[in-house]
Motif scaffolding. Structure first.
Motif, PDB file in Angstrom:
ATOM      1  N   GLU A 230       0.713  -1.224  -0.535  1.00  0.00           N
ATOM      2  CA  GLU A 230      -0.196  -0.132  -0.353  1.00  0.00           C
ATOM      3  C   GLU A 230       0.356   0.835   0.144  1.00  0.00           C
ATOM      4  O   GLU A 230       2.317   0.746   0.489  1.00  0.00           O
ATOM      5  CB  GLU A 230      -0.926   0.435   1.502  1.00  0.00           C
ATOM      6  CG  GLU A 230      -1.868  -1.000   1.171  1.00  0.00           C
ATOM      7  CD  GLU A 230      -2.477  -0.728   2.400  1.00  0.00           C
ATOM      8  OE1 GLU A 230      -2.619  -0.102   3.206  1.00  0.00           O
ATOM      9  OE2 GLU A 230      -3.723  -1.809   2.217  1.00  0.00           O
ATOM     10  N   ALA A 231       0.970   2.484  -0.622  1.00  0.00           N
ATOM     11  CA  ALA A 231       0.856   3.559  -0.527  1.00  0.00           C
ATOM     12  C   ALA A 231       0.389   4.300   0.509  1.00  0.00           C
ATOM     13  O   ALA A 231      -0.390   4.730   0.699  1.00  0.00           O
ATOM     14  CB  ALA A 231       0.747   3.917  -1.323  1.00  0.00           C
ATOM     15  N   VAL A 232       1.992   4.496   1.855  1.00  0.00           N
ATOM     16  CA  VAL A 232       1.362   4.934   3.021  1.00  0.00           C
ATOM     17  C   VAL A 232       2.100   6.203   3.202  1.00  0.00           C
ATOM     18  O   VAL A 232       1.633   7.646   4.333  1.00  0.00           O
ATOM     19  CB  VAL A 232       1.824   4.195   4.311  1.00  0.00           C
ATOM     20  CG1 VAL A 232       1.579   2.487   3.836  1.00  0.00           C
ATOM     21  CG2 VAL A 232       3.495   3.783   3.768  1.00  0.00           C
ATOM     22  N   ALA A 233       2.707   7.033   2.359  1.00  0.00           N
ATOM     23  CA  ALA A 233       2.529   8.509   2.526  1.00  0.00           C
ATOM     24  C   ALA A 233       2.711   8.655   0.238  1.00  0.00           C
ATOM     25  O   ALA A 233       3.855   8.062  -0.078  1.00  0.00           O
ATOM     26  CB  ALA A 233       4.039   8.955   3.174  1.00  0.00           C
ATOM     27  N   ALA A 234       2.265   9.857   0.394  1.00  0.00           N
ATOM     28  CA  ALA A 234       2.982  10.702  -0.874  1.00  0.00           C
ATOM     29  C   ALA A 234       3.011  11.731  -0.769  1.00  0.00           C
ATOM     30  O   ALA A 234       2.414  12.356  -0.327  1.00  0.00           O
ATOM     31  CB  ALA A 234       2.091  10.306  -2.134  1.00  0.00           C
TER      32      ALA A 234
END
Length: 274
Positions: A230-234
């Motif tokens: 999962e993308a947890v920060a961007a």
């Protein structure tokens, strides 16, 4: 998830919508519910611990894998609708895999394979094809090794050969999986610097999965942190590296120091119990 740097909504080169991917023998998905946009002429670094899904993301963007759910589109078109040659003219992928041992060609011949999307089967390379190949060899500082067999090169030289072949494709999008692997400090720095230059001067879009957070923070416009698929920060590199999600993703306490033009130093301090 929306980016904190406000780039969401711009014309995107790549778009992933609710993408899930599960390997046949795996009990858990490698990627789950991933929605991301990669804008034109930007340098995006994808970071995360081993097993976070970085290499799977690279293979999905390159059309090597197809998602189990959701969709991947390039320039507004679903990736499966692209003709393979047209896709190869638009996108080049540099994977972690070494060139096949059975490929008994010179370095020059290997880099010339990057021109395949432009050449009819069995047709000779044109003058321009050869000029592009020569330029790619020079770009990767490999011209002096052009006649050497691929199998005779060092690991770092083979890595640069893969990059040269990708540059010879003249892609609009370059997707890389650990491009600084096997490279010494000088060549690792040079690779990131050269990629950044192409983003600025040739509007190249770079998507780079990497463990080198300092170089990524120094050269990337955006950073995406993956954890457990999962993308947890961007967002901007400084914001991502300052996020509590970084320590949680890697399972250790970290110290992040801003080094000005040199990017950010990320130091592991203490492992967290699982």
């Amino acid at each position: 998830m929306p980016d904190s740097d406000g780039r969401r909504g711009e014309a995107a080169t790549y778009c992933l919508e609710d993408v899930t991917f599960r390997y046949p023998s795996a009990s858990n998905p490698a990627l789950e519910g991933l929605s991301l946009e990669f804008g034109m002429a930007t340098f995006t670094a994808v970071i995360g611990p081993n097993g976070a899904g970085k290499s799977t993301l690279v293979r999905l963007l390159g059309g090597i894998l197809e998602p189990s759910g959701g969709s991947v589109s390039l320039d507004g078109r679903p990736l499966p609708s692209w003709d393979r040659s047209a896709l190869a003219r638009r996108t080049a992928v540099v994977s972690q895999d070494a060139p096949p041992e059975a490929l008994r060609v010179s370095l020059q011949g290997y880099v010339e394979l990057g021109r395949n999307p432009y050449v009819s089967p069995w047709a000779p390379l044109t003058i321009r094809d050869r000029e592009v190949t020569e330029g790619a060899l020079a770009w990767a500082d490999l011209r002096h090794l052009a006649d050497r067999r691929l199998a005779e090169l060092s690991g770092g030289e083979r890595q640069r050969a893969k990059l040269a072949r990708a540059i010879a494709q003249e892609p609009g999008v370059l997707i890389l999986d650990e491009p600084s692997a096997h490279l010494d400090f000088r060549h690792a720095l040079w690779i990131f610097d050269a990629l950044r230059e192409r983003v600025h001067e040739r509007a190249l879009t770079v998507i780079c999965a990497t463990h080198d957070m300092q170089l990524a923070s120094r050269y990337a416009d955006r950073m995406i942190l993956l954890a457990a698929g999962e993308a947890v920060a961007a967002g901007p590199p400084g914001e991502v590296l300052a996020s509590p999600a970084l320590a949680a993703a890697y399972g250790c306490e970290v110290r992040v120091e801003f080094l000005g033009d040199l990017g950010h130093s990320v130091l592991p301090v203490r492992a967290r119990p699982r």
